[in-house]
Scaffold this motif. Structure first.
Motif, PDB file in Angstrom:
ATOM      1  N   THR A  87       0.845  -1.185   0.000  1.00  0.00           N
ATOM      2  CA  THR A  87       0.000   0.000   0.000  1.00  0.00           C
ATOM      3  C   THR A  87       0.881   1.235   0.000  1.00  0.00           C
ATOM      4  N   VAL A  88       0.373   2.320  -0.579  1.00  0.00           N
ATOM      5  CA  VAL A  88       1.103   3.583  -0.680  1.00  0.00           C
ATOM      6  C   VAL A  88       0.333   4.638   0.104  1.00  0.00           C
ATOM      7  N   ASP A  89       1.065   5.418   0.906  1.00  0.00           N
ATOM      8  CA  ASP A  89       0.441   6.515   1.643  1.00  0.00           C
ATOM      9  C   ASP A  89       1.388   7.703   1.602  1.00  0.00           C
ATOM     10  N   GLY A  90       1.034   8.708   0.820  1.00  0.00           N
ATOM     11  CA  GLY A  90       1.901   9.867   0.682  1.00  0.00           C
ATOM     12  C   GLY A  90       3.262   9.477   0.131  1.00  0.00           C
ATOM     13  N   SER A  91       4.296   9.770   0.894  1.00  0.00           N
ATOM     14  CA  SER A  91       5.658   9.448   0.446  1.00  0.00           C
ATOM     15  C   SER A  91       6.173   8.163   1.076  1.00  0.00           C
ATOM     16  N   HIS A  92       5.273   7.309   1.562  1.00  0.00           N
ATOM     17  CA  HIS A  92       5.674   6.053   2.190  1.00  0.00           C
ATOM     18  C   HIS A  92       5.080   4.855   1.447  1.00  0.00           C
ATOM     19  N   LEU A  93       5.860   3.793   1.393  1.00  0.00           N
ATOM     20  CA  LEU A  93       5.409   2.505   0.863  1.00  0.00           C
ATOM     21  C   LEU A  93       5.489   1.493   1.989  1.00  0.00           C
ATOM     22  N   PHE A  94       4.433   0.681   2.126  1.00  0.00           N
ATOM     23  CA  PHE A  94       4.418  -0.362   3.146  1.00  0.00           C
ATOM     24  C   PHE A  94       4.143  -1.694   2.465  1.00  0.00           C
ATOM     25  N   VAL A 136      -3.287   1.787   5.213  1.00  0.00           N
ATOM     26  CA  VAL A 136      -3.188   2.959   6.071  1.00  0.00           C
ATOM     27  C   VAL A 136      -4.572   3.585   6.165  1.00  0.00           C
ATOM     28  N   ILE A 137      -5.107   3.689   7.387  1.00  0.00           N
ATOM     29  CA  ILE A 137      -6.433   4.256   7.623  1.00  0.00           C
ATOM     30  C   ILE A 137      -6.331   5.188   8.824  1.00  0.00           C
ATOM     31  N   VAL A 164      -1.962  -3.008  14.780  1.00  0.00           N
ATOM     32  CA  VAL A 164      -2.013  -1.594  14.412  1.00  0.00           C
ATOM     33  C   VAL A 164      -0.699  -0.931  14.823  1.00  0.00           C
ATOM     34  N   PHE A 165      -0.099  -0.194  13.854  1.00  0.00           N
ATOM     35  CA  PHE A 165       1.166   0.487  14.088  1.00  0.00           C
ATOM     36  C   PHE A 165       1.036   1.958  13.706  1.00  0.00           C
ATOM     37  N   SER A 166       1.895   2.769  14.297  1.00  0.00           N
ATOM     38  CA  SER A 166       2.078   4.107  13.756  1.00  0.00           C
ATOM     39  C   SER A 166       2.905   3.981  12.481  1.00  0.00           C
ATOM     40  N   LYS A 167       2.972   5.038  11.701  1.00  0.00           N
ATOM     41  CA  LYS A 167       3.714   4.947  10.447  1.00  0.00           C
ATOM     42  C   LYS A 167       5.228   4.927  10.649  1.00  0.00           C
ATOM     43  N   ASN A 168       5.676   5.150  11.891  1.00  0.00           N
ATOM     44  CA  ASN A 168       7.108   4.994  12.165  1.00  0.00           C
ATOM     45  C   ASN A 168       7.438   3.606  12.707  1.00  0.00           C
ATOM     46  N   GLY A 169       6.424   2.717  12.763  1.00  0.00           N
ATOM     47  CA  GLY A 169       6.676   1.324  13.114  1.00  0.00           C
ATOM     48  C   GLY A 169       6.399   0.951  14.549  1.00  0.00           C
ATOM     49  N   SER A 170       6.036   1.887  15.402  1.00  0.00           N
ATOM     50  CA  SER A 170       5.757   1.539  16.799  1.00  0.00           C
ATOM     51  C   SER A 170       4.369   0.911  16.919  1.00  0.00           C
ATOM     52  N   THR A 171       4.247  -0.065  17.800  1.00  0.00           N
ATOM     53  CA  THR A 171       2.987  -0.781  17.982  1.00  0.00           C
ATOM     54  C   THR A 171       1.986   0.082  18.734  1.00  0.00           C
ATOM     55  N   VAL A 172       0.760   0.143  18.211  1.00  0.00           N
ATOM     56  CA  VAL A 172      -0.309   0.905  18.853  1.00  0.00           C
ATOM     57  C   VAL A 172      -1.234  -0.029  19.628  1.00  0.00           C
ATOM     58  N   GLU A 173      -1.685  -1.096  18.959  1.00  0.00           N
ATOM     59  CA  GLU A 173      -2.572  -2.048  19.629  1.00  0.00           C
ATOM     60  C   GLU A 173      -2.672  -3.315  18.788  1.00  0.00           C
ATOM     61  N   ASN A 189      -8.656 -12.678  -0.333  1.00  0.00           N
ATOM     62  CA  ASN A 189      -8.700 -11.225  -0.222  1.00  0.00           C
ATOM     63  C   ASN A 189      -9.258 -10.823   1.137  1.00  0.00           C
ATOM     64  N   LEU A 190      -8.660  -9.785   1.696  1.00  0.00           N
ATOM     65  CA  LEU A 190      -9.108  -9.238   2.964  1.00  0.00           C
ATOM     66  C   LEU A 190      -9.215  -7.730   2.774  1.00  0.00           C
ATOM     67  N   LEU A 191     -10.432  -7.229   2.680  1.00  0.00           N
ATOM     68  CA  LEU A 191     -10.665  -5.805   2.475  1.00  0.00           C
ATOM     69  C   LEU A 191     -10.770  -5.135   3.840  1.00  0.00           C
ATOM     70  N   VAL A 192      -9.776  -4.332   4.176  1.00  0.00           N
ATOM     71  CA  VAL A 192      -9.711  -3.673   5.483  1.00  0.00           C
ATOM     72  C   VAL A 192     -10.320  -2.281   5.344  1.00  0.00           C
ATOM     73  N   GLU A 193     -11.413  -2.030   6.053  1.00  0.00           N
ATOM     74  CA  GLU A 193     -12.062  -0.721   6.021  1.00  0.00           C
ATOM     75  C   GLU A 193     -11.777   0.090   7.275  1.00  0.00           C
ATOM     76  N   SER A 194     -11.513  -0.579   8.361  1.00  0.00           N
ATOM     77  CA  SER A 194     -11.122   0.069   9.611  1.00  0.00           C
ATOM     78  C   SER A 194     -10.583  -1.026  10.524  1.00  0.00           C
ATOM     79  N   LYS A 195     -10.270  -0.664  11.774  1.00  0.00           N
ATOM     80  CA  LYS A 195      -9.777  -1.666  12.724  1.00  0.00           C
ATOM     81  C   LYS A 195     -10.848  -2.674  13.104  1.00  0.00           C
ATOM     82  N   GLU A 196     -12.122  -2.342  12.866  1.00  0.00           N
ATOM     83  CA  GLU A 196     -13.218  -3.229  13.255  1.00  0.00           C
ATOM     84  C   GLU A 196     -14.024  -3.756  12.075  1.00  0.00           C
ATOM     85  N   ASN A 197     -13.875  -3.143  10.907  1.00  0.00           N
ATOM     86  CA  ASN A 197     -14.723  -3.478   9.765  1.00  0.00           C
ATOM     87  C   ASN A 197     -13.903  -4.145   8.662  1.00  0.00           C
TER      88      ASN A 197
END
Length: 377
Positions: A87-94, A136-137, A164-173, A189-197
């Motif tokens: 996935t691409v988010d701004g100037s980052h690739l994950f 990235v959501i 769930v991570f921050s974009k700098n790689g630290s674990t959030v939850e 396929n796994l369509l991720v719409e949010s952390k719960e959906n």
């Protein structure tokens, strides 16, 4: 006569009915400024547009940064884990994929120039891990994957694992959604719409020709709860290659059914809105990706409906409910396939895929630029 024999008989009878005499030669991919080939890199299975209007293309063994014209800027091989999803988010690739063990998942972050920012690994010991997906959501990085129970336990038991991570790689939850599937299935396929959906799409592990249910399985979760389940398609010989959420909130499924290209759309409640088969009954037609643009859906894939029966890139354009249909085929003396489609401006379609050869095992990446109707500029 068993189910498989019926299918084989129907296939050969169909060959006797249809003729290839009217097959037109595909548009030849002669050298031009509208095409780029990267020789021997294994081909392309996915593509995303970058914030500078360049591109990133990838397969499991490498990803490449391309400039705005499709020229190769940098190529990065997979070292610590394969590249199964990007996935691409701004100037980052994950990118994410399995590591040295099937139950170790790698997650890597790169900048827009292809330089590594960080990577990390998640070891999972509670069951067998299937394909991981990353999105990235709300400025958070969500890594999600399905796991199934260990051998000897219920094979229909599934868990959606969410990291769930921050974009700098630290674990959030971290969290889990546990459910009992209708059948043993493998996730595609796994369509991720949010952390719960989530929307989970898979195919039954064992096809049952006596069942009234299709092999394609779809599960929809809202706020961590299963709200509906749907089975679609025939028993066997069908696959979904991509699931896309439409601009109106419905779900588009893109794939193939036996030798026909296949797409269908479900609304937010799991009701089927339309179903599309595209083919001639004799040759192969497959869809791999799709793009909503203006009042059309552009499907891309491949077909061997060419005079020499060689694989060629396929573009099929329909209305928003799968109505109508305009086909374009792109190929030549070798084998060509479209695996991804993108657009940066209203009057543009960009395709990525591969070129291979009837003799030999070399795969090249193939990037092709066209106008908004699929014509070369």
């Amino acid at each position: 006569m068993n189910y498989l024999n019926k299918i084989c008989l129907l296939f050969f009878l169909t060959i006797g009915v249809f003729s290839c005499d009217n097959i037109e030669a595909p548009i030849s991919p002669e050298d031009s400024s509208n095409e780029v080939f990267i020789e021997g890199d294994g081909g392309t299975k996915g593509m995303e547009v970058l914030s500078n209007d360049g591109f990133v293309i990838f397969n499991t063994n490498r990803f490449s940064i391309l400039d705005q014209d499709g020229g190769l800027v940098k190529q990065i091989p997979a070292t610590n884990h394969i590249f199964a999803n990007l996935t691409v988010d701004g100037s980052h690739l994950f990118l994410t994929g399995r590591s040295s063990s099937e139950n170790i998942i790698g997650l890597s972050a790169f900048d827009i120039n292809g330089d590594l920012l960080w990577d990390k690994f998640i070891t999972f010991t509670d069951g067998d891990v299937e394909i991981p997906f990353v999105r990235v959501i709300d400025d958070q990085l969500i890594l999600a994957f399905i796991s199934k129970n260990k051998e000897g336990e219920s094979q229909n038991h599934r868990t959606i694992n969410i990291e769930v991570f921050s974009k700098n790689g630290s674990t959030v939850e971290t969290s889990k959604i546990i459910f009992e599937a209708e059948h043993d299935f493998f996730t595609y396929n796994l369509l991720v719409e949010s952390k719960e959906n989530f929307l989970v799409q898979g195919s039954r592990v064992i096809s049952d020709s006596q069942s009234d249910e299709g092999d394609i399985q779809v599960y929809r979760f809202i706020n961590g709860e299963l709200v509906w389940y749907k089975s679609v398609g025939p028993q066997g010989f069908s696959v979904v290659n991509k699931v896309i959420k439409s601009p109106l909130g419905s779900y588009l499924f893109v794939g193939s059914k036996q030798i026909a290209a296949w797409a269908f759309e479900l609304d937010a409640d799991g009701n089927i809105l339309w179903d599309l088969d595209h083919g001639d009954g004799t040759n192969k037609f497959w869809f791999f990706d799709a793009l909503y643009k203006d009042n059309s859906i552009h499907f891309c894939g491949f077909t061997n409906a060419t005079p020499e029966q060689l694989d060629a890139g396929l573009l099929f354009t329909t209305g928003l409910r799968g109505s109508g249909g305009v086909e374009k085929i792109y190929g030549g003396d070798n084998l060509y396939r479209h695996f991804a489609i993108a657009s940066r401006e209203p009057d543009e379609l960009v395709f990525a895929g591969d070129r291979s050869f009837p003799q030999g095992n070399r795969f090249d990446s193939w990037i092709m630029f066209t106008d908004g109707s699929g014509e070369r500029e």
